[in-house]
Write an enzyme that holds these catalytic residues in place. Sequence first.
Site: not given
Length: 509
Positions: A187, A445, A470
């Site tokens: 991320s 994602d 994700h």
Amino acid sequence: MRVLASLSLVIFLQVLHINAGRHFWRITDHVHRLRLERQRSYVTKTKLWNEPLQFNRAPIAEFLKQPFDHFDRQCRKSFEQRFWVNTAFWKQPYGPVFLLIGGEASLSEYDVLSGEHVDLATKFGALVVAAEHRFYGESICAAGLEMSNLQYLSSQQALADLAVLHANLSHRFNLPRNHTWISFGGSYPGSLSAWFRLKFPHLVFAAVASSAPVRAQLDFQDYNKVVANSLSDPMIGGSKECLANVRSAFSTLGAALEKGMPFVKHVAKDFKTCTIPNSLRDKGQLVASLADIFMGAVQYNGELAGINVADLCSTMVNSTTSPYGALQDVANQYLERMELPCLDIDFVHFLKFLSNTTSVKMIGTGERQWYFQTCTEFGYYQTCNVSLGCPFSKLMSLDDSLVACSKVFGVETSEITFSVAFTNEFYGAAHPRGSRILFVNGDIDPWHALSILRNETISETAIYIRGTAHCANMLPPSDSDPRTLRLARQKIEAQVGAWLKKARLGVAV
């Protein structure tokens, strides 16, 4: 001595989500709890240690004094950065260092005990380090989150923190200047991992960047385009009928909110809101809060029971009522699962929540800090343009996010626009032109829309995983992992092995 004190904490991988509602953060906290349990179970059931993990053998949290401002030596303020070191797998003295970079949430002991980087460390004999991001978790100054301190929160300062930590650990373990380090992150920390290699190539030999949104964007409309695609994807339990019913439900909801107070009060009753949405911004909060449920289900698909694409689509398609009634069922199930008496949709409450500087959150996501970073570096505001494929409502506007930046942090729209442009110029956006960086993304994602999905150069490569959400590759492996994910992990391991071979041979490319 701190020994596994955080068994019940909401930690591990980082989160990325900014919109008008707060409920995505609640979903994220639940996902983090489950991830922590998965980490703990994985550590105790596998043979990462010669014997089952004992409390007194847990890596201890350490703290390194860092300057507030690495670029102005006249600034005398400092904070303590928290980090962990695990030497259990290290083949001294030549084994590599695997650095897990923290982001907009706290870390824990388990970040050097489990995860993709730890599995790779067991194979390649690496020293494992996990470093918390400045101003998150316990890496925060005693003075708290006043603006006088937040001004020193940035990705550039965070990268400089990593350089100082690199020097500290190199001295501590007597590592030569050319010792091989590989960084990992998912991320926002995935972006930091890529940028650490890009900006400090003499310190880190290679980087794995998972679900990394390296391109900053003010109005991130593509997020909800991916959400729409995922809700219609049969591979994960979606369908065209599901997407159509979600569109219909939000269309009916939006129309009711535009008709006047009697209809608005009826909507408030239907969705058990804590207050009547009197203002346009409250109505935006309402639709954003309901959209959060679907957005969270897509971003973390398969991780939270009941809040995943298959379950939500089952409700939206199989309900005996209208699509609007099915949306009510989704909302009621969400409130029950989260143990909430009502749906908080008050925009003023949201601003007060972001403005709180006294109740510093040491565990989980730092919402105030992260929102500040979106205002001053990244944007990332997930708005809804129905004509461009968003299945929700035009009430999810960019203006609500920008107003929060102005009212809470005093950052105006022109400043945000400049900051987003500067971030892209500073790091190269979707074309960083680095080397030895591997970008890993899942097609479910929504954040893959801001990442790198194809090979940029011969040594700046990408893995794109069908059917995963994700940061899925960073989690401990599970028997339920799809074949595409298992193959991706094999490719990541092969790439790390190839990098380490090059490092041993002194290959420059």
